[in-house]
Design a protein around this motif. Structure first.
Motif, PDB file in Angstrom:
ATOM      1  N   PRO A 126       0.801  -1.436   0.109  1.00 21.06           N
ATOM      2  CA  PRO A 126       0.069  -0.017   0.065  1.00 21.06           C
ATOM      3  C   PRO A 126       0.760   1.454  -0.014  1.00 21.06           C
ATOM      4  O   PRO A 126       1.680   1.334   0.768  1.00 21.06           O
ATOM      5  N   CYS A 161      -2.237  -6.964  -3.204  1.00 23.25           N
ATOM      6  CA  CYS A 161      -2.307  -5.606  -2.991  1.00 23.25           C
ATOM      7  C   CYS A 161      -3.098  -5.092  -4.382  1.00 23.25           C
ATOM      8  O   CYS A 161      -2.567  -5.183  -5.427  1.00 23.25           O
ATOM      9  N   SER A 220      -2.882   0.079  -3.056  1.00 26.30           N
ATOM     10  CA  SER A 220      -3.945   0.614  -2.415  1.00 26.30           C
ATOM     11  C   SER A 220      -4.425  -0.406  -1.173  1.00 26.30           C
ATOM     12  O   SER A 220      -3.737  -0.469  -0.066  1.00 26.30           O
ATOM     13  N   ASP A 221      -5.333  -1.280  -1.433  1.00 30.57           N
ATOM     14  CA  ASP A 221      -5.759  -2.058  -0.587  1.00 30.57           C
ATOM     15  C   ASP A 221      -5.390  -3.484  -0.599  1.00 30.57           C
ATOM     16  O   ASP A 221      -5.204  -4.108  -1.756  1.00 30.57           O
ATOM     17  N   ARG A 222      -5.129  -4.094   0.639  1.00 26.13           N
ATOM     18  CA  ARG A 222      -4.691  -5.809   0.621  1.00 26.13           C
ATOM     19  C   ARG A 222      -5.816  -6.528   0.547  1.00 26.13           C
ATOM     20  O   ARG A 222      -7.033  -6.128   0.970  1.00 26.13           O
ATOM     21  N   TRP A 275     -11.438  -8.483   1.281  1.00 26.30           N
ATOM     22  CA  TRP A 275     -10.595  -7.432   1.471  1.00 26.30           C
ATOM     23  C   TRP A 275      -9.845  -7.467   2.934  1.00 26.30           C
ATOM     24  O   TRP A 275     -10.584  -8.008   3.873  1.00 26.30           O
ATOM     25  N   GLY A 281      -7.707  -2.724   7.103  1.00 29.69           N
ATOM     26  CA  GLY A 281      -6.860  -1.482   7.037  1.00 29.69           C
ATOM     27  C   GLY A 281      -6.229  -0.850   8.040  1.00 29.69           C
ATOM     28  O   GLY A 281      -6.064  -1.538   9.028  1.00 29.69           O
TER      29      GLY A 281
END
Length: 233
Positions: A16, A75, A97-99, A119, A122
């Protein structure tokens, strides 16, 4: 909550906040970028980056004739800029960005891989470990600067030390992406949910790397990394 996203396998995980430049030339990934560009202007143009498991052969064959065996956690990369080349290729700049974790990989929905993903937590996961992460971040930051200086010295070059991020979370991902670690080490850092735990692991890894650098007088390139191309594209 799950989602289905296109996949772009690479030789090393994306983290990220880290910038990912790509030169896209293989037909299936050119189609992936074309599909993203066809999305509405207000849509998020993203794809999932997953690392290929190490080895000369993956997925029961060689890189030339078999789909790769992939790690379970990746990711997303959000596209920030695309330059179309005259020969049909693309230069792409994306940012991690997002894992996510892979639930199911679809190999028959089109020219490129797609996957159903779940997802992962975070930044809010770190709420209870902020003081510990801050203290560890200071230690890891100093170790990382020593590491950069040592690598530069062994290359016979001078380098201005970077300004490290104040956020322990951002620092942990910068170190994970910037240090010469094996794909397995990097993958383990990506999987870790808590910043404090990630930084603790990095303090051990950086001390290990500094010891190797001082004893061998050479920049270590893990042999296992030499067995895998940086991208299937």
């Amino acid at each position: 909550m799950s989602a289905t996203i296109p996949l772009f396998p690479l030789g090393s995980p994306l983290f990220p906040g880290m910038v990912l430049p790509l030169h896209v030339f293989e037909q299936r990934y050119r189609l992936l970028i074309e599909d993203l560009l066809d999305l509405p202007d207000d849509a998020t143009r993203r794809f999932g980056v997953v690392a290929i498991r190490q080895g000369w052969e993956v997925g029961g064959g060689t890189f030339g004739d078999a789909e790769p065996a992939l790690y379970d956690v990746g990711c997303t990369a959000v596209v920030r800029a695309v330059s179309r080349r005259g020969n049909g290729r693309f230069d792409v700049v994306a940012v991690g960005s997002d894992r996510f974790t892979l639930l199911k990989v679809h190999r028959d929905l089109g020219a490129y891989l797609q996957a159903e993903v779940n997802w992962l937590p975070g930044p809010d996961t770190d709420a209870d470990t902020v003081p510990e992460a801050a203290a560890l971040g200071h230690v890891v930051g100093q170790l990382f600067l020593r590491y950069i200086s040592q690598v530069a010295r062994l290359h016979g070059t001078e380098i201005a030390l970077p300004q490290l991020p104040e956020s322990p979370r951002e620092l942990s991902y910068l170190v994970a992406a910037g240090a010469l670690l094996t794909a397995e080490d990097r993958q383990a850092l990506l999987v870790e949910d808590l910043t404090a735990s990630r930084l603790m692991a990095q303090s051990h890894l950086l001390r290990r790397e500094l010891t190797v650098l001082s004893s061998l007088r050479a920049v270590p390139v893990p042999l296992v990394q030499l067995a895998v191309p940086s991208s299937l594209n």
